[in-house]
Design a protein around this motif. Structure first.
Motif, PDB file in Angstrom:
ATOM      1  N   LYS A  56       0.839  -1.191   0.000  1.00  0.00           N
ATOM      2  CA  LYS A  56       0.000   0.000   0.000  1.00  0.00           C
ATOM      3  C   LYS A  56       0.878   1.247   0.000  1.00  0.00           C
ATOM      4  O   LYS A  56       1.994   1.229   0.532  1.00  0.00           O
ATOM      5  N   ASN A  57       0.357   2.323  -0.568  1.00  0.00           N
ATOM      6  CA  ASN A  57       1.098   3.586  -0.538  1.00  0.00           C
ATOM      7  C   ASN A  57       1.074   4.173   0.869  1.00  0.00           C
ATOM      8  O   ASN A  57      -0.001   4.363   1.446  1.00  0.00           O
ATOM      9  N   PRO A  58       2.246   4.472   1.440  1.00  0.00           N
ATOM     10  CA  PRO A  58       2.264   5.127   2.758  1.00  0.00           C
ATOM     11  C   PRO A  58       1.816   6.579   2.637  1.00  0.00           C
ATOM     12  O   PRO A  58       1.778   7.153   1.547  1.00  0.00           O
ATOM     13  N   ASP A  59       1.480   7.186   3.761  1.00  0.00           N
ATOM     14  CA  ASP A  59       1.107   8.599   3.766  1.00  0.00           C
ATOM     15  C   ASP A  59       2.253   9.450   3.221  1.00  0.00           C
ATOM     16  O   ASP A  59       3.402   9.313   3.654  1.00  0.00           O
ATOM     17  N   GLY A  60       1.935  10.301   2.268  1.00  0.00           N
ATOM     18  CA  GLY A  60       2.895  11.287   1.790  1.00  0.00           C
ATOM     19  C   GLY A  60       3.891  10.802   0.763  1.00  0.00           C
ATOM     20  O   GLY A  60       4.747  11.582   0.318  1.00  0.00           O
ATOM     21  N   THR A  61       3.804   9.552   0.352  1.00  0.00           N
ATOM     22  CA  THR A  61       4.750   9.046  -0.641  1.00  0.00           C
ATOM     23  C   THR A  61       4.133   7.866  -1.361  1.00  0.00           C
ATOM     24  O   THR A  61       2.995   7.485  -1.096  1.00  0.00           O
ATOM     25  N   SER A  62       4.862   7.314  -2.304  1.00  0.00           N
ATOM     26  CA  SER A  62       4.412   6.129  -3.032  1.00  0.00           C
ATOM     27  C   SER A  62       5.256   4.927  -2.650  1.00  0.00           C
ATOM     28  O   SER A  62       6.470   5.067  -2.415  1.00  0.00           O
ATOM     29  N   ALA A  63       4.642   3.760  -2.598  1.00  0.00           N
ATOM     30  CA  ALA A  63       5.380   2.555  -2.224  1.00  0.00           C
ATOM     31  C   ALA A  63       6.536   2.309  -3.190  1.00  0.00           C
ATOM     32  O   ALA A  63       7.641   1.952  -2.770  1.00  0.00           O
ATOM     33  N   TRP A  64       6.304   2.505  -4.489  1.00  0.00           N
ATOM     34  CA  TRP A  64       7.365   2.201  -5.446  1.00  0.00           C
ATOM     35  C   TRP A  64       8.583   3.108  -5.238  1.00  0.00           C
ATOM     36  O   TRP A  64       9.729   2.661  -5.413  1.00  0.00           O
ATOM     37  N   LYS A  65       8.347   4.367  -4.861  1.00  0.00           N
ATOM     38  CA  LYS A  65       9.465   5.275  -4.627  1.00  0.00           C
ATOM     39  C   LYS A  65      10.319   4.790  -3.464  1.00  0.00           C
ATOM     40  O   LYS A  65      11.562   4.851  -3.518  1.00  0.00           O
ATOM     41  N   GLU A  66       9.668   4.293  -2.417  1.00  0.00           N
ATOM     42  CA  GLU A  66      10.430   3.819  -1.249  1.00  0.00           C
ATOM     43  C   GLU A  66      11.146   2.510  -1.553  1.00  0.00           C
ATOM     44  O   GLU A  66      12.268   2.292  -1.085  1.00  0.00           O
ATOM     45  N   VAL A  67      10.526   1.654  -2.337  1.00  0.00           N
ATOM     46  CA  VAL A  67      11.196   0.414  -2.754  1.00  0.00           C
ATOM     47  C   VAL A  67      12.415   0.750  -3.599  1.00  0.00           C
ATOM     48  O   VAL A  67      13.497   0.159  -3.439  1.00  0.00           O
ATOM     49  N   ASP A  68      12.258   1.719  -4.490  1.00  0.00           N
ATOM     50  CA  ASP A  68      13.360   2.132  -5.354  1.00  0.00           C
ATOM     51  C   ASP A  68      14.500   2.748  -4.544  1.00  0.00           C
ATOM     52  O   ASP A  68      15.687   2.439  -4.769  1.00  0.00           O
ATOM     53  N   ARG A  69      14.150   3.615  -3.591  1.00  0.00           N
ATOM     54  CA  ARG A  69      15.175   4.257  -2.756  1.00  0.00           C
ATOM     55  C   ARG A  69      15.966   3.232  -1.959  1.00  0.00           C
ATOM     56  O   ARG A  69      17.149   3.444  -1.651  1.00  0.00           O
ATOM     57  N   ALA A  70      15.315   2.136  -1.605  1.00  0.00           N
ATOM     58  CA  ALA A  70      15.987   1.097  -0.828  1.00  0.00           C
ATOM     59  C   ALA A  70      16.827   0.174  -1.704  1.00  0.00           C
ATOM     60  O   ALA A  70      17.418  -0.802  -1.197  1.00  0.00           O
ATOM     61  N   GLY A  71      16.895   0.465  -2.996  1.00  0.00           N
ATOM     62  CA  GLY A  71      17.718  -0.335  -3.900  1.00  0.00           C
ATOM     63  C   GLY A  71      17.115  -1.672  -4.262  1.00  0.00           C
ATOM     64  O   GLY A  71      17.837  -2.600  -4.637  1.00  0.00           O
ATOM     65  N   CYS A  72      15.779  -1.759  -4.192  1.00  0.00           N
ATOM     66  CA  CYS A  72      15.121  -3.058  -4.406  1.00  0.00           C
ATOM     67  C   CYS A  72      14.475  -3.201  -5.778  1.00  0.00           C
ATOM     68  O   CYS A  72      13.791  -4.201  -6.020  1.00  0.00           O
ATOM     69  N   ARG A  73      14.654  -2.243  -6.673  1.00  0.00           N
ATOM     70  CA  ARG A  73      14.181  -2.433  -8.048  1.00  0.00           C
ATOM     71  C   ARG A  73      14.987  -3.577  -8.666  1.00  0.00           C
ATOM     72  O   ARG A  73      16.230  -3.543  -8.707  1.00  0.00           O
ATOM     73  N   GLY A  74      14.293  -4.606  -9.117  1.00  0.00           N
ATOM     74  CA  GLY A  74      14.972  -5.766  -9.685  1.00  0.00           C
ATOM     75  C   GLY A  74      15.539  -6.726  -8.656  1.00  0.00           C
ATOM     76  O   GLY A  74      16.154  -7.735  -9.023  1.00  0.00           O
ATOM     77  N   PHE A  75      15.354  -6.447  -7.358  1.00  0.00           N
ATOM     78  CA  PHE A  75      15.861  -7.332  -6.300  1.00  0.00           C
ATOM     79  C   PHE A  75      15.193  -8.702  -6.421  1.00  0.00           C
ATOM     80  O   PHE A  75      13.989  -8.801  -6.664  1.00  0.00           O
ATOM     81  N   ARG A  76      15.983  -9.756  -6.208  1.00  0.00           N
ATOM     82  CA  ARG A  76      15.510 -11.103  -6.533  1.00  0.00           C
ATOM     83  C   ARG A  76      15.867 -12.107  -5.455  1.00  0.00           C
ATOM     84  O   ARG A  76      16.957 -12.058  -4.878  1.00  0.00           O
ATOM     85  N   ILE A  77      14.939 -13.013  -5.170  1.00  0.00           N
ATOM     86  CA  ILE A  77      15.200 -14.191  -4.351  1.00  0.00           C
ATOM     87  C   ILE A  77      14.677 -15.386  -5.138  1.00  0.00           C
ATOM     88  O   ILE A  77      13.458 -15.522  -5.327  1.00  0.00           O
ATOM     89  N   GLY A  78      15.575 -16.223  -5.621  1.00  0.00           N
ATOM     90  CA  GLY A  78      15.158 -17.317  -6.490  1.00  0.00           C
ATOM     91  C   GLY A  78      14.500 -16.762  -7.740  1.00  0.00           C
ATOM     92  O   GLY A  78      15.058 -15.878  -8.406  1.00  0.00           O
ATOM     93  N   ASP A  79      13.310 -17.249  -8.064  1.00  0.00           N
ATOM     94  CA  ASP A  79      12.572 -16.751  -9.222  1.00  0.00           C
ATOM     95  C   ASP A  79      11.568 -15.677  -8.850  1.00  0.00           C
ATOM     96  O   ASP A  79      10.723 -15.302  -9.681  1.00  0.00           O
ATOM     97  N   ALA A  80      11.627 -15.204  -7.619  1.00  0.00           N
ATOM     98  CA  ALA A  80      10.758 -14.099  -7.185  1.00  0.00           C
ATOM     99  C   ALA A  80      11.544 -12.800  -7.274  1.00  0.00           C
ATOM    100  O   ALA A  80      12.659 -12.715  -6.751  1.00  0.00           O
TER     101      ALA A  80
END
Length: 315
Positions: free
Chosen positions: A230-254
């Motif tokens: 879900k989008n947190p207050d005041g920001t977007s979930a994807w922006k926070e995932v991206d800031r954390a370096g998790c774009r393309g982050f992978r565990i196995g085939d997930a």
């Protein structure tokens, strides 16, 4: 699990729907993963659903699923009875007076948007881009493109765990962002929705914009469950995932999509364990980066396989 004997000794009324023991849930979920349902019931109609629930002992758990687009089933499967409302008995969409639609809970969101277009009713374009059913949209107050179900909602019918039918108004639904306050045991069977009169050209343009956004910004052709968090207050979930370096982050085939990093993808043969572990790892990394604790939007249900439990991240 062996669902073939789950209802032994229970005095059931004649049921017109379909009962399937040990039903593979990976055939239903869009992630194409997960264990089996001990017993899957697809009722013929609301009366059929109420009859089963009224006869079913309270100690047998009941789980309701839709078309499986926003759902992750764990590898140990789902105990008890899983209920899925088929379009044949729950998919009708009818035009009522005064700009209202009567909609079965098994109708797809996209079909409701199409009927609204034909009827000249605006405000339903957002459903064109949500790959789910109306029952799920009612439960989670689904929304997109600046509109959510709460804005279209008039009333709903639902059956409780004892087989009693209820009528709910907007106050009873207690809607807030991606959440309904209706009792958890209610299974929605139909609803009435309302939208303003609008021109076909205006409605079609809004629907086309939704479709264009989906096709250009979301991995719609992958095995995915849609927005993971879900989008947190005041920001977007994807922006926070991206800031954390998790774009393309992978565990196995997930993995978290490169195209839209709030979308989780089964890129091959990911298990439910892989997907949930990936999500909880992303939640931890986002919290460590920004102090924001993301909430799951994808529903996770069922049991873990022994020895492959995934602990929720708790700061």
């Amino acid at each position: 699990m062996d669902g073939s004997g789950l209802l032994n000794g229970i005095a059931l009324p004649p049921l017109r729907g379909k009962l399937t023991p040990d039903a593979p849930m990976d055939k239903i979920t869009w992630f194409r993963t997960g264990g089996c349902a001990e017993l899957l019931f697809q009722p013929a109609d609301e009366d059929d659903l109420a009859a089963l629930l009224a006869a079913l002992p309270m100690e047998i758990p009941v789980t309701i699923v839709g078309i499986g687009s926003n759902l992750m089933v764990r590898d140990g499967g789902i105990k008890g009875v899983v209920i899925r409302l088929p379009p044949k008995g729950f998919g009708a969409v009818e035009l009522l007076p005064d700009g209202q639609l009567q909609v079965g809970a098994g109708a797809s969101d996209k079909r409701v948007a199409a009927v609204a277009l034909e009827a000249g009713l605006g405000g339903f374009h957002f459903l064109h881009g949500i790959p789910g059913s109306i029952g799920g949209a009612l439960r989670m107050n689904a929304g997109a493109n600046g509109v959510e179900m709460a804005e279209r909602f008039v009333s709903a019918r639902a059956v409780d765990r004892r087989g009693v039918v209820h009528q709910l108004n907007a106050e009873a639904m207690a809607y807030r962002y991606r959440h309904s306050g209706a009792p958890d045991d209610l299974i929605f069977t139909q609803c009435v929705l309302q939208g303003p009169t609008d021109s076909a050209a205006s409605i079609k343009a809004a629907m086309d914009a939704v479709q264009h956004h989906r096709e250009t910004a979301q991995p719609v052709r992958e095995k995915t469950g849609g927005s993971t968090f879900k989008n947190p207050d005041g920001t977007s979930a994807w922006k926070e995932v991206d800031r954390a370096g998790c774009r393309g982050f992978r565990i196995g085939d997930a993995l978290m999509s490169q195209m839209h990093c709030n979308f989780m993808i089964n890129a091959g043969n990911a298990s439910g364990h892989d997907l949930e572990l990936l999500g909880e790892t992303v939640r931890r990394r986002v919290f460590e980066t920004s102090g924001i604790l993301l909430e799951w939007e994808i529903q996770r249900i069922g049991a873990f396989e022994p020895g492959r439990e995934v602990a929720p991240f708790i700061p």
